[in-house]
Write a protein that holds these residues in place. Structure first.
Motif, mmCIF file in Angstrom:
data_model
loop_
_atom_site.group_PDB
_atom_site.id
_atom_site.type_symbol
_atom_site.label_atom_id
_atom_site.label_comp_id
_atom_site.label_asym_id
_atom_site.label_seq_id
_atom_site.Cartn_x
_atom_site.Cartn_y
_atom_site.Cartn_z
ATOM 1 N N TYR A 1 39.141 32.443 29.991
ATOM 2 C CA TYR A 1 39.893 33.677 30.245
ATOM 3 C C TYR A 1 41.351 33.587 29.795
ATOM 4 O O TYR A 1 42.212 34.293 30.310
ATOM 5 C CB TYR A 1 39.803 34.046 31.733
ATOM 6 N N GLU B 1 42.935 36.935 28.942
ATOM 7 C CA GLU B 1 43.125 37.810 30.101
ATOM 8 C C GLU B 1 44.239 37.320 31.008
ATOM 9 O O GLU B 1 44.775 38.087 31.804
ATOM 10 C CB GLU B 1 41.827 37.915 30.919
ATOM 11 N N THR C 1 41.851 47.091 44.071
ATOM 12 C CA THR C 1 41.433 48.254 43.289
ATOM 13 C C THR C 1 42.111 49.507 43.848
ATOM 14 O O THR C 1 42.637 50.344 43.098
ATOM 15 C CB THR C 1 39.901 48.405 43.336
ATOM 16 N N ALA D 1 39.320 42.227 46.623
ATOM 17 C CA ALA D 1 39.140 42.947 45.358
ATOM 18 C C ALA D 1 39.175 44.458 45.589
ATOM 19 O O ALA D 1 39.870 45.195 44.871
ATOM 20 C CB ALA D 1 37.817 42.534 44.695
ATOM 21 N N ALA E 1 42.653 40.206 39.084
ATOM 22 C CA ALA E 1 43.102 41.599 39.235
ATOM 23 C C ALA E 1 44.370 41.795 38.428
ATOM 24 O O ALA E 1 45.301 40.996 38.516
ATOM 25 C CB ALA E 1 43.349 41.907 40.711
ATOM 26 N N GLU F 1 43.221 46.649 38.149
ATOM 27 C CA GLU F 1 41.929 46.582 37.467
ATOM 28 C C GLU F 1 41.312 45.244 37.902
ATOM 29 O O GLU F 1 41.848 44.186 37.581
ATOM 30 C CB GLU F 1 42.187 46.589 35.974
ATOM 31 N N THR F 2 40.223 45.319 38.641
ATOM 32 C CA THR F 2 39.765 44.149 39.376
ATOM 33 C C THR F 2 38.414 43.657 38.889
ATOM 34 O O THR F 2 37.538 44.454 38.557
ATOM 35 C CB THR F 2 39.665 44.505 40.878
ATOM 36 N N GLU F 3 38.252 42.362 38.859
ATOM 37 C CA GLU F 3 36.986 41.765 38.420
ATOM 38 C C GLU F 3 36.655 40.558 39.294
ATOM 39 O O GLU F 3 37.524 39.744 39.594
ATOM 40 C CB GLU F 3 37.147 41.319 36.951
ATOM 41 N N VAL G 1 34.694 37.289 39.015
ATOM 42 C CA VAL G 1 34.112 36.493 37.934
ATOM 43 C C VAL G 1 33.274 35.358 38.516
ATOM 44 O O VAL G 1 33.801 34.501 39.230
ATOM 45 C CB VAL G 1 35.217 35.913 37.025
#
Lengths: 461, 461
Positions: B172, B175, B50, B46, B69, B55-57, B59
């Motif tokens: 998600y 997304e 970044t 991650a 990402a 744009e990283t998450e 979860v």
């Protein structure tokens, strides 16, 4: 003979006391811890038989001892009977299901006044063997003699498959010379109808293991190209029977001997409730050969049963494996005319002929035994049947039995003797289970039956 | 694009250093004790993404976290790819069979100069997923941008059946909007020939349990009159296939879709050594439908496999029991056009129709998944195939695969997306086994392949 019968009837309390003494001994053969109790049981009966004029010997084996006792009557040239019974019993557990202590025999009375003896071994086989010993005692006490030559053989390993029996029979062949065997370890047809068991199915048993790939395979990668040994096993074993229940092994039914027309006719008269027999265990459709009655299927027809099968993943959940092996345990109940070795060989051939080229098969031939079929017209069998009928007031039945009693085959093979199976147990005696019992009526009329039979044997020349 | 490829070639040491960092993390998903390591692995990638402008998450799920990402390219209206991989690995045992520490990656060199990376996860899937990340990095470092819109999804539960995947995809959905999925978790055809896996067999699986009597029966007393559920089970399952390997369930082959003529023709050219494939595991006779080649049997034909069977006595020795139940685990590999629910229903019908009246049957339907068949003429598939051919200098192959990759079905079902499976593993990578390895050539040319593919995707409008 009537004096003897009368004497026996009057000495009931003492006879029961002797039975209770034997029932109190914990002669469990399957647990080596009870070996001392087995010697005690053999010793108790041995000393009694010595007192009755028998020449008695306790013979050590690799396991529990044989009790061998011989009586030579003062009469000349009577038939010589070899009586067989066993003094060992099954373990008593589960103890918590007993309503009395298994080795503290009690007499219980039902609302209708009928009584039974409750204890481990009450029926199997202490109560039964004592009917014969009491008959000998009654003759001896009344007449000072027993009517015919007798050898009594009691073993202490019946409940564990009689491992010492064959070596013993081979070693004591001479001492065991007799004309026939009488045994008391079987059942009546029902509570009113005495029976002689004249047919016992034989047995061939063993394992089959089919091997395909040399390792377990992933069914995604290899299925369907890779041979699945479970599929092969089901394809072969699933074709052992045709749609009418007939077994398809080559030569399986060659030379088989059916019961005589008279016996079959007698069976028809029995009023056997085949539907009830199946319903009682939750079944309703006879699975055997369609052309035979249920009674014939279980008493006089051979079987092929898969007793166990295992292969692949059998735990919780799922695994998509193609295993490398699959195996099964198979047994065949046999009837007279079938040879257990030939049947097993024919099964091996059946499997091999159907085996895909890249599979291999391994067998374990666990041996077996031929069936026993006694002639219902044999003079001793007829004599016993007549006296049973006289004692019980009902025509005695010539029964078949689906099971095997290996020692019957042993006597035939090792000593050349036929065994006549007379017993007074009932199907509901709970043998091997908690609250085993023996009907007081079985004990009394059983003893009286043997008194009659011994008397008749003494009259034969 | 040539600049990017050249840059990648020159930055090998740093790329390997990044892979080794990931391989050192013991992200074993099947053992909850390693949950911290799983977070560590997700976190490592991650933070890198970044740094590359994603744009990283991270979860959280009920199990191990998803790494999500997103990268939006500066170009307008490129296709949007969703890349899938997994950072979790299988346990390393048996440890004693490893020739190096499983979580201390090493590079080994063969006599011919070829090199490979040895470590748990080297191939499955850390080495593979990093080929894609390195390709993104190379584009970014050389051009300051990545050529097309990307979402990267890395899961941490692939080795335990992806239990959190479907709920995550559902939650998600927005997304995860994309045009197609790229995944890197599959194999090449061989060490020289790149491949896209375009067909994956589906799966229907479950248990069948046949019940006859309400208790175990003695085969002497009840055989042959009593129904034997093992016999019934073998009679039914032994008739699932005809003698040519064809599966006899009603409607089983209705509407099935075979690969296109072009694909079948390509398969013919592969020179697949079917005999060798079987010989390697000790087999020699293809077990599937006789009219199809071994490759067709495993890639494009449905199966019916018995994965487990059990009933009766299966221990040492022998027991002449007729059991009350017998059961089996059955699975069907499916091809396009087959519905796993219909197939299982048809299997249930097959059993019920053949069930003797006094037996009952219980099924456990363990669900399944349809097959995946990607069109070999899809424009993205063709683009990937061309670039693979360009990179490896060998025509790339449209492969089938006998197994199932459930997430491929999940993407299709939940997101409506086709997954294009491009991978650089080799069959001998020992995934899930000791001494797992990934060819250095796979790592290098894999990264270069993705650089090419990303470049081409960026040129699409």
């Amino acid at each position: 003979m009537n004096d003897v019968l009368e004497h026996y009837d009057q000495a009931t309390d003492a006879a029961l006391e002797r039975l209770f003494q034997l029932l109190q001994i914990e002669s469990i053969s399957t647990d080596p811890e009870y070996k001392g109790e087995c010697y005690k049981a053999a010793g108790l009966v041995a000393s009694e038989l010595t007192g009755l004029g028998f020449e008695t010997e306790i013979v050590d084996t690799d396991g529990n001892p044989m009790l061998l006792a011989k009586y030579r009557t003062s009469q000349s040239s009577t038939p010589h009977a070899l009586f067989y019974g066993h003094y060992d019993v099954q373990p008593a557990d589960p103890l918590e299901l007993w309503t009395s202590q298994p080795f503290s025999p009690v007499i219980k009375e039902r609302a209708d006044g009928s009584k039974f003896i409750q204890a481990r071994g009450a029926s199997d086989d202490k109560g039964q063997l004592r009917t014969f010993v009491e008959a000998c005692r009654a003759w001896k006490e009344v007449t000072g003699d027993i009517p015919c030559d007798l050898t009594i053989l009691l073993e202490g390993e019946e409940e564990m498959g009689s491992p010492s029996m064959v070596p013993f029979l081979q070693k004591y062949k001479k001492e065991l010379k007799a004309d026939f065997v009488l045994a008391c370890d079987t059942s009546m047809w029902n509570a009113e109808t005495p029976a002689i068991t004249i047919g016992l199915r034989g047995l061939a048993e063993g394992d089959v293991c089919i091997k395909a790939a040399d390792r377990d395979l992933h069914s995604g990668i290899y299925g369907s190209a890779a041979r699945n040994p479970i599929t092969v096993l089901t394809q072969i074993l699933g074709r052992l029977h045709d749609e009418n229940g007939r077994i398809l092994l080559d030569g399986f039914y060659d030379n088989i001997q059916m019961p005589s027309v008279e016996v079959l006719e007698q069976w028809k008269q029995l009023g056997f409730d085949g539907d009830g027999f199946l319903n009682e265990v939750g079944l309703s459709v006879p699975a055997g050969e369609a052309e035979f009655t249920i009674l014939e299927q279980i008493w006089s027809r051979p079987t092929a049963e898969i007793n166990g099968i295992i292969g692949g993943y059998t735990g919780e959940g799922f695994k998509t494996v193609i295993p490398s092996t699959a195996s099964a345990k198979i047994s065949f109940r046999l009837i007279a005319g079938q040879d257990h070795k030939k049947v097993w060989k024919s099964f091996e051939d059946f499997v091999r002929e159907r085996l895909p080229k890249d599979c291999t098969v391994e067998f374990i031939d666990r041996g077996g035994d031929g069936a026993v079929a006694l002639s219902s017209t044999d003079s001793i069998v007829k004599l016993c049947a007549e006296e049973l009928s006289n004692e019980w007031g009902e025509d005695s039945i010539m029964m078949g039995s689906g099971g095997s009693i290996p020692i019957v085959g042993d006597f035939k093979r090792e000593l050349g003797l036929e065994a006549i199976l007379v017993g007074f147990a009932l199907e509901n005696d709970q043998i091997h289970s908690p609250n085993e019992k023996y009907e007081l009526k079985s004990f009394m009329k059983g003893g009286r039956s043997w008194i009659r039979i011994l008397g008749r044997l003494g009259n034969l020349k």
